[in-house]
Design a protein around this motif. Sequence first.
Motif, PDB file in Angstrom:
ATOM      1  N   UNK A   1       0.918  -1.207   0.012  1.00  0.00           N
ATOM      2  CA  UNK A   1       0.010  -0.049  -0.080  1.00  0.00           C
ATOM      3  C   UNK A   1       0.870   1.413   0.156  1.00  0.00           C
ATOM      4  N   UNK A   2       2.103   1.038   0.619  1.00  0.00           N
ATOM      5  CA  UNK A   2       3.008   2.334   0.563  1.00  0.00           C
ATOM      6  C   UNK A   2       4.488   2.049   0.164  1.00  0.00           C
ATOM      7  N   UNK A   3       5.123   3.005  -0.609  1.00  0.00           N
ATOM      8  CA  UNK A   3       6.431   2.882  -0.931  1.00  0.00           C
ATOM      9  C   UNK A   3       7.090   4.275  -0.785  1.00  0.00           C
ATOM     10  N   UNK A   4       8.279   3.957  -0.597  1.00  0.00           N
ATOM     11  CA  UNK A   4       9.294   5.418  -0.397  1.00  0.00           C
ATOM     12  C   UNK A   4      10.257   5.407  -1.317  1.00  0.00           C
ATOM     13  N   UNK A   5      10.781   6.454  -1.661  1.00  0.00           N
ATOM     14  CA  UNK A   5      11.966   6.449  -2.388  1.00  0.00           C
ATOM     15  C   UNK A   5      12.819   7.412  -1.774  1.00  0.00           C
ATOM     16  N   UNK A   6      13.887   6.887  -1.262  1.00  0.00           N
ATOM     17  CA  UNK A   6      15.136   7.592  -0.692  1.00  0.00           C
ATOM     18  C   UNK A   6      16.314   7.984  -1.447  1.00  0.00           C
ATOM     19  N   UNK A   7      16.807   9.083  -1.293  1.00  0.00           N
ATOM     20  CA  UNK A   7      17.890   9.679  -1.977  1.00  0.00           C
ATOM     21  C   UNK A   7      18.788  10.301  -1.101  1.00  0.00           C
ATOM     22  N   UNK A   8      20.254   9.790  -1.125  1.00  0.00           N
ATOM     23  CA  UNK A   8      21.354  10.007  -0.275  1.00  0.00           C
ATOM     24  C   UNK A   8      22.509  10.625  -0.902  1.00  0.00           C
ATOM     25  N   UNK A   9      23.166  11.415  -0.628  1.00  0.00           N
ATOM     26  CA  UNK A   9      24.350  12.171  -1.389  1.00  0.00           C
ATOM     27  C   UNK A   9      25.277  13.143  -0.401  1.00  0.00           C
ATOM     28  N   UNK A  10      26.515  13.189  -0.730  1.00  0.00           N
ATOM     29  CA  UNK A  10      27.368  13.987  -0.095  1.00  0.00           C
ATOM     30  C   UNK A  10      27.613  15.519  -0.738  1.00  0.00           C
ATOM     31  N   UNK A  11      28.376  16.171  -0.136  1.00  0.00           N
ATOM     32  CA  UNK A  11      28.868  17.477  -0.463  1.00  0.00           C
ATOM     33  C   UNK A  11      30.216  17.065  -1.439  1.00  0.00           C
ATOM     34  N   UNK A  12      30.531  17.989  -2.404  1.00  0.00           N
ATOM     35  CA  UNK A  12      31.719  17.770  -3.418  1.00  0.00           C
ATOM     36  C   UNK A  12      32.966  18.165  -2.651  1.00  0.00           C
ATOM     37  N   UNK A  13      33.879  17.665  -2.647  1.00  0.00           N
ATOM     38  CA  UNK A  13      35.417  18.233  -1.984  1.00  0.00           C
ATOM     39  C   UNK A  13      36.102  18.626  -2.977  1.00  0.00           C
ATOM     40  N   UNK A  14      36.504  20.113  -3.082  1.00  0.00           N
ATOM     41  CA  UNK A  14      37.324  20.688  -3.880  1.00  0.00           C
ATOM     42  C   UNK A  14      38.543  20.960  -3.344  1.00  0.00           C
ATOM     43  N   UNK A  15      39.593  20.712  -3.809  1.00  0.00           N
ATOM     44  CA  UNK A  15      40.982  21.022  -3.354  1.00  0.00           C
ATOM     45  C   UNK A  15      41.456  22.338  -3.828  1.00  0.00           C
ATOM     46  N   UNK A  16      42.119  22.957  -2.951  1.00  0.00           N
ATOM     47  CA  UNK A  16      42.772  24.461  -3.366  1.00  0.00           C
ATOM     48  C   UNK A  16      43.953  24.599  -2.725  1.00  0.00           C
TER      49      UNK A  16
ATOM     50  N   UNK B   1      29.062   9.359  -2.726  1.00  0.00           N
ATOM     51  CA  UNK B   1      28.095   8.144  -2.513  1.00  0.00           C
ATOM     52  C   UNK B   1      26.579   8.486  -2.762  1.00  0.00           C
ATOM     53  N   UNK B   2      26.417   9.254  -3.888  1.00  0.00           N
ATOM     54  CA  UNK B   2      24.897   9.574  -4.287  1.00  0.00           C
ATOM     55  C   UNK B   2      24.387   8.179  -4.597  1.00  0.00           C
ATOM     56  N   UNK B   3      23.271   7.982  -4.158  1.00  0.00           N
ATOM     57  CA  UNK B   3      22.459   6.690  -4.359  1.00  0.00           C
ATOM     58  C   UNK B   3      21.035   6.712  -4.049  1.00  0.00           C
ATOM     59  N   UNK B   4      20.356   5.619  -4.594  1.00  0.00           N
ATOM     60  CA  UNK B   4      19.015   5.869  -4.393  1.00  0.00           C
ATOM     61  C   UNK B   4      18.354   4.497  -3.928  1.00  0.00           C
TER      62      UNK B   4
ATOM     63  N   UNK C   1      20.015   2.031  -6.573  1.00  0.00           N
ATOM     64  CA  UNK C   1      21.053   2.607  -7.680  1.00  0.00           C
ATOM     65  C   UNK C   1      22.138   3.418  -6.950  1.00  0.00           C
ATOM     66  N   UNK C   2      23.185   2.834  -7.374  1.00  0.00           N
ATOM     67  CA  UNK C   2      24.780   3.248  -6.870  1.00  0.00           C
ATOM     68  C   UNK C   2      25.090   4.139  -7.962  1.00  0.00           C
TER      69      UNK C   2
ATOM     70  N   UNK D   1      25.903  10.058   6.624  1.00  0.00           N
ATOM     71  CA  UNK D   1      25.462   9.855   8.035  1.00  0.00           C
ATOM     72  C   UNK D   1      24.380   8.445   7.674  1.00  0.00           C
ATOM     73  N   UNK D   2      24.344   7.973   6.678  1.00  0.00           N
ATOM     74  CA  UNK D   2      23.401   6.555   6.504  1.00  0.00           C
ATOM     75  C   UNK D   2      21.952   6.827   6.359  1.00  0.00           C
ATOM     76  N   UNK D   3      21.510   8.380   6.369  1.00  0.00           N
ATOM     77  CA  UNK D   3      20.130   8.655   6.361  1.00  0.00           C
ATOM     78  C   UNK D   3      19.934   9.220   4.708  1.00  0.00           C
ATOM     79  N   UNK D   4      18.560   9.079   4.296  1.00  0.00           N
ATOM     80  CA  UNK D   4      18.364   9.733   3.083  1.00  0.00           C
ATOM     81  C   UNK D   4      18.170  11.115   3.425  1.00  0.00           C
ATOM     82  N   UNK D   5      18.703  11.904   2.295  1.00  0.00           N
ATOM     83  CA  UNK D   5      18.433  13.412   2.333  1.00  0.00           C
ATOM     84  C   UNK D   5      17.156  13.908   2.066  1.00  0.00           C
TER      85      UNK D   5
END
Length: 202
Positions: free
Chosen positions: A22-37, A130-133, A150-151, A92-96
Motif C-alpha cells: 500500500x505504501x512505498x518510499x523513494x530515498x535519495x542520499x548524497x554528499x557534498x563535493x570536496x574541492x582541493x585548493x 556516495x550518491x545513491x537511491x 541505484x549506486x 550519515x546513513x540517512x536519506x537526504x
Amino acid sequence: MAINLQKGQRINLKKENGAELSQACVGINWGAIEKKGFFGTKKEAVDLDGSCILYDSNKNVTEVIYFGNLKSRNGSVRHSGDDLTGDVNGDDGLDNEVITVDFSQLEPNVEHVAMVLNSYRGQDFGTIPFASIRIYEGTPTNVREVFAKYDIANDASFSGHVAMVMGVFYKRNGEWKFNAIGDPTADKKLEQTIQTVQMNYL
C-alpha cells in the motif's frame, strides 16, 4: 519482495503474504563535493532534487510533487523537503530526501507514478560523493524491504549527466507494479524530464 532489481525489471507490488503493497518510499542520499585548493579542501554544497510526477491513462500530467510542492492535493504523495547541501560531514546513513506514495489514496485517474532525479545546480552525477537511491517498502523512518537500489556514485553510466528517471509505478488491471528504469537522460531541467518520461517510459 526482498530483491534487488536490475534496470528494466518489472515486479508486482505484492508482499510475501500475498497482500498488496500500500505504501512505498523513494530515498535519495548524497554528499557534498570536496574541492582541493591552495588553502586546503573546501566543501561544495550539492542540491539534488527528487520529484514525483503523476500521469493519467492518456499520459497527461495530473500533479507534480517536488521541492516547490511538497504534497499532492489529497496527501497521497508526500515529499520530505528540499535538501540544499547534501551530507557535508560525510555519509550519515540517512536519506537526504524521501518521497512517500500511498497507493491506496491516489486519485482514481492516476495510472503512472514516475520518480525522477535532477541536479538543480547542474552538478554532474559522476562527481557527487556516495550518491545513491533506494526504493523500498516502509516509511521515511522505517525501511522494511528495499526492492530497487541505484549506486549513482559508482556507476559510470551516470557520469556526465544531471538528470535521471529512477522508476515508474504503473497500474494494470487494478494492481500496482513497478518498472525499475534507472536511466540517465540528457535533460537539464525537471520540465524536460517530465516530457522525457511522457515520451519514452509510460
